[in-house]
Design an enzyme around this catalytic site. Sequence first.
Site, PDB file in Angstrom:
ATOM      1  N   ASN A   1      -3.900  12.766  -7.526  1.00 37.07           N
ATOM      2  CA  ASN A   1      -3.224  12.011  -8.588  1.00 37.07           C
ATOM      3  C   ASN A   1      -1.696  11.992  -8.485  1.00 37.07           C
ATOM      4  O   ASN A   1      -1.059  11.109  -9.074  1.00 37.07           O
ATOM      5  CB  ASN A   1      -3.680  12.500  -9.968  1.00 37.07           C
ATOM      6  CG  ASN A   1      -3.286  13.916 -10.246  1.00 37.07           C
ATOM      7  OD1 ASN A   1      -3.201  14.735  -9.342  1.00 37.07           O
ATOM      8  ND2 ASN A   1      -3.021  14.209 -11.503  1.00 37.07           N
TER       9      ASN A   1
ATOM     10  N   GLU B   1      -3.789  25.652  -9.961  1.00 34.99           N
ATOM     11  CA  GLU B   1      -3.420  24.868 -11.145  1.00 34.99           C
ATOM     12  C   GLU B   1      -4.492  23.793 -11.304  1.00 34.99           C
ATOM     13  O   GLU B   1      -4.768  23.045 -10.366  1.00 34.99           O
ATOM     14  CB  GLU B   1      -2.028  24.253 -11.014  1.00 34.99           C
ATOM     15  CG  GLU B   1      -0.903  25.283 -11.123  1.00 34.99           C
ATOM     16  CD  GLU B   1      -0.889  26.081 -12.419  1.00 34.99           C
ATOM     17  OE1 GLU B   1      -1.390  25.582 -13.451  1.00 34.99           O
ATOM     18  OE2 GLU B   1      -0.404  27.231 -12.401  1.00 34.99           O
TER      19      GLU B   1
ATOM     20  N   CYS C   1      -3.003  15.765 -15.084  1.00 40.61           N
ATOM     21  CA  CYS C   1      -3.555  17.018 -15.626  1.00 40.61           C
ATOM     22  C   CYS C   1      -2.983  17.296 -17.009  1.00 40.61           C
ATOM     23  O   CYS C   1      -3.602  17.972 -17.815  1.00 40.61           O
ATOM     24  CB  CYS C   1      -3.244  18.160 -14.679  1.00 40.61           C
ATOM     25  SG  CYS C   1      -1.509  18.238 -14.239  1.00 40.61           S
TER      26      CYS C   1
ATOM     27  N   GLU D   1       4.416  27.290 -10.742  1.00 36.19           N
ATOM     28  CA  GLU D   1       4.976  26.371  -9.755  1.00 36.19           C
ATOM     29  C   GLU D   1       6.268  25.786 -10.319  1.00 36.19           C
ATOM     30  O   GLU D   1       6.523  25.845 -11.516  1.00 36.19           O
ATOM     31  CB  GLU D   1       3.983  25.229  -9.469  1.00 36.19           C
ATOM     32  CG  GLU D   1       2.670  25.725  -8.919  1.00 36.19           C
ATOM     33  CD  GLU D   1       1.929  24.673  -8.122  1.00 36.19           C
ATOM     34  OE1 GLU D   1       1.172  23.899  -8.725  1.00 36.19           O
ATOM     35  OE2 GLU D   1       2.126  24.620  -6.887  1.00 36.19           O
TER      36      GLU D   1
END
Length: 478
Positions: A153, A251, A285, A459
């Site tokens: 994505n 993640e 997400c 991150e």
Amino acid sequence: MSASAPVRVQHLIGGEWTGSPAGERRNPARGDEIVAEIPSGGPSDVDAALQAAQEAFPGWRRTPAPARGAILMRAAELLAARRDEAARDLCAEEGKTLTEATGEVQRAIDILRFFAGEGWRIAGESLPASLPSTHLYTVKEPLGVVALITPWNFPIAIPTWKLAPALVSGNTVVMKPATLVPVSVQNLALALLEAGLPPGVLNIVHGRGSVVGDALVNDPRVAAISFTGSVQTGLGIHAAGSARLARVQLEMGGKNALVVLDDADPEFAASVAAQGGFGLTGQACTATSRVIATRGVHDRFVEALAREAEAWRPGDGQAAGTRMGPVVDRSQLETDLSYIDVGKQEGAELVTGGDCDDLFLCPAVFTGVKPAMRIAREEIFGPVIGVLAVDSLDEAIVLANDSEFGLSGGIVTNDMRAAMRYADEAEVGVVKINRATTGVDLNAPFGGVKSSSSGTYREQGNVAVDFYTRLKTVYLGT
Ligand code: NAD
């Protein structure tokens, strides 16, 4: 880099481009346009890539961190010079709008610049020692060969936000991009090679997750695995990697809630919800997939959100004025449509949307959603928002936290006390007050809680380097 002729995508192993076409990727907005021809790697490609990465490690590790950063900086400038072509490639392979794709390529450029600067800052600390004439200090060392496994994505931003901290810290890399979006990673690699990245420091193997990803995750030469993707895949990677004491960072998904309180302007709240829920075709997400509205604003909010949804008509991302691109592929469309059916069967009311033409899905808004319904609990990953009505902020917070996920969450209100209470009590990694649940700054730590993340390391931002380094403690007596 042109989207008009198919791009020949290849593996990158030890500085050589290898592999013959085994499949193709078509533009989700134009089914007859082949965007890329792609090889499908196997265990021998993974083996060769790992060997190349292992051989390149000692030299790359010895390269001073500022010199490693200088290569990232040059790559940023090369990518900047090709930004529009790279954005067209991204738009053609993933489907998001050209505006979104251009923003994403710019994000990759900025991430490279940011971590180029980190090359001057990766530091340990100096500590007082208990013995006389003794120097005590720590250094941050690279881990070795790291595997980076990425989703479809954000075809260039996510690979870059893993790769840049991994490289500047002195690790060598084998990357496995998502099969749907092979071109953007190749564009990133081309810029890095042209910028002077030595052969073997970055290797890329394309192919199926169950083959290439699995081989990487289970190989003892891989010191660490950074993964972004679905919970199901992530849990398997965690089990395999942790069993052999590899460092693992995951993640994963979200079921992100936006709370809207009575004092909010319903039009503004609807624009925040739509940006979060329909931007990027809901394929983020951090996408807003639940809105929890207090009853005083609920009806006016739903009316405004329905108007918003009708304004986010899907279209070809490359056409001027398109606000929302197509769904990425047929399998994701089927998932979206099946959740829209499930919502109706569970008794929620579809206020607008849910109809589609090919992969162009009109954004859907449900009301009357109850906390136990599947559309309130499971990640859909499409432009579908379910609205739940509550009586109070207390109830809103309980419902927002009633989720296996905890990635991002938001609130729309002008009541500072309510906003700060939500920020304190929301069980998420990222809180947005009066802003969409999507969209994060590259200099700020990013990650989730609960099933959204392994919760081990963040991150992005300068803390991203922590995952890719370990501390060594040195005592020096003189
Ligand atoms: P996915 O889990 O299907 O695939 C992710 C990557 O893992 C792909 O490269 C895939 O090929 C690989 N893979 C698949 N099986 C594997 C295996 N057995 N071993 C090793 N690798 C394997 O996810 P997706 O459909 O590409 O992406 C969508 C998901 O990603 C959503 O759940 C979304 O929420 C999540 N996501 C999370 C974030 C975040 O930062 N939290 C960001 C973007 C997307």
